[in-house]
Design an enzyme around this catalytic site. Sequence first.
Site, short mmCIF file in Angstrom:
data_model
loop_
_atom_site.label_atom_id
_atom_site.label_comp_id
_atom_site.label_asym_id
_atom_site.label_seq_id
_atom_site.Cartn_x
_atom_site.Cartn_y
_atom_site.Cartn_z
N ARG A 41 0.81 -1.22 0.00
CA ARG A 41 0.00 0.00 0.00
C ARG A 41 0.85 1.27 0.00
O ARG A 41 0.43 2.30 0.54
CB ARG A 41 -0.94 0.04 1.22
CG ARG A 41 -1.98 -1.04 1.23
CD ARG A 41 -3.12 -0.69 0.30
NE ARG A 41 -4.12 -1.75 0.28
CZ ARG A 41 -5.23 -1.73 1.00
NH1 ARG A 41 -5.49 -0.72 1.78
NH2 ARG A 41 -6.06 -2.72 0.92
N ARG A 55 -3.26 6.43 0.95
CA ARG A 55 -3.80 7.64 1.56
C ARG A 55 -2.87 8.38 2.51
O ARG A 55 -3.14 9.51 2.88
CB ARG A 55 -5.11 7.30 2.29
CG ARG A 55 -6.26 7.14 1.33
CD ARG A 55 -7.49 6.63 2.04
NE ARG A 55 -7.27 5.27 2.52
CZ ARG A 55 -8.16 4.56 3.22
NH1 ARG A 55 -9.31 5.10 3.54
NH2 ARG A 55 -7.89 3.32 3.59
N ARG A 102 -6.90 11.75 -5.46
CA ARG A 102 -8.11 11.03 -5.06
C ARG A 102 -9.30 11.99 -4.85
O ARG A 102 -10.45 11.60 -5.08
CB ARG A 102 -7.78 10.27 -3.78
CG ARG A 102 -8.76 9.27 -3.30
CD ARG A 102 -8.97 8.11 -4.23
NE ARG A 102 -9.96 7.25 -3.57
CZ ARG A 102 -11.25 7.44 -3.64
NH1 ARG A 102 -11.74 8.40 -4.41
NH2 ARG A 102 -12.08 6.64 -2.99
N ASP A 154 -6.56 -2.73 -7.45
CA ASP A 154 -7.10 -3.35 -6.25
C ASP A 154 -7.37 -4.81 -6.53
O ASP A 154 -7.60 -5.20 -7.69
CB ASP A 154 -8.40 -2.65 -5.80
CG ASP A 154 -8.71 -2.99 -4.35
OD1 ASP A 154 -8.17 -2.34 -3.45
OD2 ASP A 154 -9.48 -3.95 -4.12
N TYR A 173 -14.82 -11.68 0.07
CA TYR A 173 -15.47 -10.40 -0.29
C TYR A 173 -16.73 -10.63 -1.11
O TYR A 173 -17.73 -9.93 -0.94
CB TYR A 173 -14.50 -9.51 -1.07
CG TYR A 173 -13.51 -8.79 -0.19
CD1 TYR A 173 -13.88 -7.66 0.54
CD2 TYR A 173 -12.19 -9.21 -0.08
CE1 TYR A 173 -12.98 -6.99 1.35
CE2 TYR A 173 -11.28 -8.56 0.73
CZ TYR A 173 -11.68 -7.45 1.44
OH TYR A 173 -10.79 -6.80 2.25
#
Length: 360
Positions: A29, A33, A42, A80, A156
């Site tokens: 990652r 963010r 973003r 992703d 998921y």
Amino acid sequence: MSFPPLKNDLILRAARGEETERAPVWVMRQAGRYLPEFRAVRAEHGFFEICRTAELAKEITLQPIRRYTGLIDAAIIFSDILVVPQALGMEVQMNPGPHFPDPLVTPADIEKLTKNVDVDKELGYVYEAITQTRHALNGEVPLIGFCGAPWTLFSYMIEGGGTKTFQKCKSWLFLYPEESKALLNRIADVCIDFLVGQIKAGAQLVQVFDSWAGELAPHHFEEFSLPSLQRIASGVREKLAAANIPAVPMTLFPKGANSQLASLADKAGYDVIGIDWCIDPADARKAVGGKVALQGNLDPMLLYGGRDAIEREVKRMCERFRGGKAPKGWICNLGHGITPGVDPEDLRWFFECVHKYSAA
Ligand code: 1CP
């Protein structure tokens, strides 16, 4: 396809189990963010819009490489794991975590998935991003491609998002074991074509993220996750060989499955295994017995612990991985993804400490 010559192959050598002058380092990652430059892009664009726009995915992939030039040894394509369920016909929203409005509830819902997915058509936008990024990297560091592991994607697709209990997806394993295995294999087949496509497009190493591997009892992991992981490793190698394309190293990150390391090193078919912080590196070395290289493994929360703690823990990790020798078959990383509140300058310090303490 022809690309600029590679100037830093540390991670490729470590992945092949070779001795290196210091440990190569990147973090899961790393394009995310915690970086203000990521948040700026973003703010203007949707998550999957970025994934689907090669120019934007390339820009974000390069952000940590630019910021940490000379300190970081690999780029990972911005995308992703949930693009695979999308390719299978499922809707996925990101608000802010993943949400599937129409998850699989019973095996009858498997009918709703797209049959004979044309992976290259559905996920060609990832290949385009990889090719553009590989050119833009100009050989500074290798580019990593990735996908999610079937078990993690299965969770998921059935839970409809993140979960603490895994109640729905584990129920499937017990209530519908045969249908579950068939679905896991079906996901694996998409992953095989997807990884081969990424390698053809320019990925120099690929990683399979089994983020929820540790949620399964060891014998359930063996029964439900391992076969689809083996299928991916052998399927990718076979397809590359058939197309006369050189193999690239493959990493498996079976988060939390530390009791499975010996068995994974023996039979999963990967070159590198990623470990989290819940196992001592020296014990992990013993478990895998030199059959695979290792990647990891500091607790990502360490990056909130201040410079002294970071230095102390990096030094300790290096000693435990190296055992007093030159680093061999070790790719330094965190034990899971970096989280949004980290100060990017603390990550820089982490990289500097790795350079200092992992050197031969
Ligand atoms: O809105 C945003 O910007 C959301 C944050 C975000 C980011 C930066 C998500 C949503 N995905 C990503 C990128 C991402 N995801 C990468 C990019 C490359 C990199 O820099 O490493 C990668 C490799 C992933 C892989 C991924 N997505 C995993 C496996 C790795 C892991 O951390 O375990 C998983 C489980 C996901 C699902 C996912 N996507 C996003 C979130 C917040 C999550 C996890 C949600 C949950 O807790 O279930």
